[in-house]
Design a protein around this motif. Sequence first.
Motif, PDB file in Angstrom:
ATOM      1  N   ILE A   4       1.003  -1.195   0.058  1.00  0.00           N
ATOM      2  CA  ILE A   4      -0.001  -0.157  -0.098  1.00  0.00           C
ATOM      3  C   ILE A   4       0.972   1.083  -0.037  1.00  0.00           C
ATOM      4  CG2 ILE A   4      -0.065  -0.025   2.577  1.00  0.00           C
ATOM      5  CD1 ILE A   4      -2.963   1.027   2.178  1.00  0.00           C
ATOM      6  N   SER A   5       0.556   2.261  -1.024  1.00  0.00           N
ATOM      7  CA  SER A   5       1.386   3.371  -0.974  1.00  0.00           C
ATOM      8  C   SER A   5       0.374   4.598  -0.260  1.00  0.00           C
ATOM      9  CB  SER A   5       1.434   3.636  -2.269  1.00  0.00           C
ATOM     10  OG  SER A   5       1.938   5.033  -2.566  1.00  0.00           O
ATOM     11  N   ILE A   6       1.325   5.280   0.438  1.00  0.00           N
ATOM     12  CA  ILE A   6       0.403   6.605   1.189  1.00  0.00           C
ATOM     13  C   ILE A   6       1.209   7.995   0.620  1.00  0.00           C
ATOM     14  CG2 ILE A   6      -0.232   7.593   3.510  1.00  0.00           C
ATOM     15  CD1 ILE A   6      -0.051   4.894   4.770  1.00  0.00           C
ATOM     16  N   LEU A   7       0.216   8.664   0.219  1.00  0.00           N
ATOM     17  CA  LEU A   7       0.997  10.055  -0.280  1.00  0.00           C
ATOM     18  C   LEU A   7       0.270  11.043   0.447  1.00  0.00           C
ATOM     19  CD1 LEU A   7       0.530   8.664  -4.314  1.00  0.00           C
ATOM     20  CD2 LEU A   7       2.649   8.716  -2.790  1.00  0.00           C
ATOM     21  N   GLY A   8       1.020  12.414   0.533  1.00  0.00           N
ATOM     22  CA  GLY A   8       0.632  13.370   0.942  1.00  0.00           C
ATOM     23  C   GLY A   8       0.879  13.866   2.235  1.00  0.00           C
ATOM     24  N   PRO A   9       0.415  15.188   2.660  1.00  0.00           N
ATOM     25  CA  PRO A   9       0.657  15.343   3.930  1.00  0.00           C
ATOM     26  C   PRO A   9       0.302  14.596   5.150  1.00  0.00           C
ATOM     27  CG  PRO A   9      -0.698  17.047   2.982  1.00  0.00           C
ATOM     28  CD  PRO A   9      -0.222  15.988   1.900  1.00  0.00           C
ATOM     29  N   ASP A  13       2.287   9.503   9.559  1.00  0.00           N
ATOM     30  CA  ASP A  13       1.599   9.428  10.625  1.00  0.00           C
ATOM     31  C   ASP A  13       0.575   8.315  10.371  1.00  0.00           C
ATOM     32  OD1 ASP A  13       2.999  11.431  12.080  1.00  0.00           O
ATOM     33  OD2 ASP A  13       1.363  12.844  11.459  1.00  0.00           O
ATOM     34  N   LEU A  14       0.028   8.455   9.246  1.00  0.00           N
ATOM     35  CA  LEU A  14      -0.954   7.150   8.810  1.00  0.00           C
ATOM     36  C   LEU A  14      -0.216   5.852   8.750  1.00  0.00           C
ATOM     37  CD1 LEU A  14      -3.800   6.364   8.307  1.00  0.00           C
ATOM     38  CD2 LEU A  14      -3.551   7.185   5.990  1.00  0.00           C
ATOM     39  N   ALA A  15       0.842   5.869   8.161  1.00  0.00           N
ATOM     40  CA  ALA A  15       1.657   4.580   7.861  1.00  0.00           C
ATOM     41  C   ALA A  15       2.075   4.055   9.401  1.00  0.00           C
ATOM     42  CB  ALA A  15       3.097   5.090   7.003  1.00  0.00           C
ATOM     43  N   GLY A  16       2.517   4.792  10.225  1.00  0.00           N
ATOM     44  CA  GLY A  16       2.828   4.478  11.580  1.00  0.00           C
ATOM     45  C   GLY A  16       1.466   3.728  12.089  1.00  0.00           C
ATOM     46  N   THR A  17       0.413   4.189  12.048  1.00  0.00           N
ATOM     47  CA  THR A  17      -0.747   3.724  12.669  1.00  0.00           C
ATOM     48  C   THR A  17      -1.114   2.560  11.916  1.00  0.00           C
ATOM     49  OG1 THR A  17      -1.680   5.894  13.117  1.00  0.00           O
ATOM     50  CG2 THR A  17      -3.526   4.302  12.969  1.00  0.00           C
ATOM     51  N   LEU A 103      -3.718  11.676   0.524  1.00  0.00           N
ATOM     52  CA  LEU A 103      -4.074  12.750   1.629  1.00  0.00           C
ATOM     53  C   LEU A 103      -3.633  14.419   1.143  1.00  0.00           C
ATOM     54  CD1 LEU A 103      -2.235  11.099   4.595  1.00  0.00           C
ATOM     55  CD2 LEU A 103      -4.671  10.857   4.320  1.00  0.00           C
ATOM     56  N   GLY A 104      -4.575  15.114   1.977  1.00  0.00           N
ATOM     57  CA  GLY A 104      -4.596  16.485   1.259  1.00  0.00           C
ATOM     58  C   GLY A 104      -5.648  16.994   0.688  1.00  0.00           C
ATOM     59  N   PRO A 105      -5.987  18.325   0.660  1.00  0.00           N
ATOM     60  CA  PRO A 105      -7.222  18.845   0.025  1.00  0.00           C
ATOM     61  C   PRO A 105      -6.775  18.897  -1.531  1.00  0.00           C
ATOM     62  CG  PRO A 105      -5.922  20.505   1.067  1.00  0.00           C
ATOM     63  CD  PRO A 105      -5.250  19.347   1.510  1.00  0.00           C
ATOM     64  N   GLY A 120      -8.422  11.404   2.025  1.00  0.00           N
ATOM     65  CA  GLY A 120      -8.858  12.176   3.010  1.00  0.00           C
ATOM     66  C   GLY A 120      -8.027  13.586   3.125  1.00  0.00           C
ATOM     67  N   ASP A 121      -8.419  14.878   3.935  1.00  0.00           N
ATOM     68  CA  ASP A 121      -7.742  15.861   4.037  1.00  0.00           C
ATOM     69  C   ASP A 121      -6.293  15.606   4.859  1.00  0.00           C
ATOM     70  OD1 ASP A 121      -9.322  16.945   2.096  1.00  0.00           O
ATOM     71  OD2 ASP A 121     -10.296  18.475   3.545  1.00  0.00           O
ATOM     72  N   ARG A 122      -6.903  14.846   5.958  1.00  0.00           N
ATOM     73  CA  ARG A 122      -5.937  14.625   6.931  1.00  0.00           C
ATOM     74  C   ARG A 122      -5.852  13.123   7.476  1.00  0.00           C
ATOM     75  NH1 ARG A 122      -8.682  18.025  11.538  1.00  0.00           N
ATOM     76  NH2 ARG A 122     -10.464  16.705  10.627  1.00  0.00           N
ATOM     77  N   PRO A 123      -4.858  12.614   8.134  1.00  0.00           N
ATOM     78  CA  PRO A 123      -4.771  11.134   8.502  1.00  0.00           C
ATOM     79  C   PRO A 123      -5.828  10.621   9.197  1.00  0.00           C
ATOM     80  CG  PRO A 123      -2.341  12.188   8.830  1.00  0.00           C
ATOM     81  CD  PRO A 123      -3.497  13.144   8.425  1.00  0.00           C
TER      82      PRO A 123
END
Length: 275
Positions: A4-9, A13-17, A103-105, A120-123
């Motif tokens: 899974i890839s997580i991109l954005g501001p 944090d989301l990767a750690g969770t 992630l990010g607006p 989502g805008d935020r994690p």
Amino acid sequence: MHPISILGPGAEDLAGTLAERLAGRVAVVRREEHAGDPDGSEASGPVDGTPAGDTTLALAPDGSWTGRGSVDGFDALLDDLAPDHDYLVAVGYDRLRVATVLLGPDADPDGTPGDVIASGDRPEDVDVDDLLAALDRAEPWITRELLVERVERSADAERSGAIATFTGRVRARDAPDDDRTTHLAFEKYAGVARERMDAIAAELTDREGVFEVAFHHRTGVIEAGEDIVFVVVLAGHRAEAFRAVEDGIDRLKDEVPIFKKETTESEEFWLHQRP
């Protein structure tokens, strides 16, 4: 392995969770903008008295290790980690056929090559339970080496003297003057296709001297030069192994409901609709 890839501001944090919630062996890969150490410093020579090398590892008595090395890009890293991990969480990387969180607006799903499964805008806007469920539904990253390892664990491995494999790839062109194929796209009736491959594998293993047969056919967009399909056979002797591999790929192409769309430099078409 499910990548899974997580991109954005807030991606870290989301990767750690997510890594804490995943069950099994988890690899976490972070993009570094500078070669060398994570702080951006160069590390081309010995470190703390350790001789320099292409790959440098420090192994502790408890089996934990730290190290430094190089790979030929993100794809090679996926291939290398797949046999030993259940999940890979990548921060800052994206790729075709990899489940992706944006992630990010200003996130743009249309500009992302991966399969966007959450945003989502935020994690904290991403429901982690829903994300875990979506990730487990996504197609895993399967390699030929992983299938070889699986068949080698067979209860009949001691009786085997041969492992034969077939790898189908995206051919760029048949003849030098043909239009170049840029990519293929595969779709399948997921449950039906898997059931049919399992049935073919079971029928082949009923043969004398054939102990294990494994299939995997990738779906989605696959670019020229990339692998599409794997057939792996564990058998007593090479003759049985080669025959089962050949029959396996022939039956997969004839009997499994997988549909192929080809895109060349000049046209796009579904193969089953081609006259």
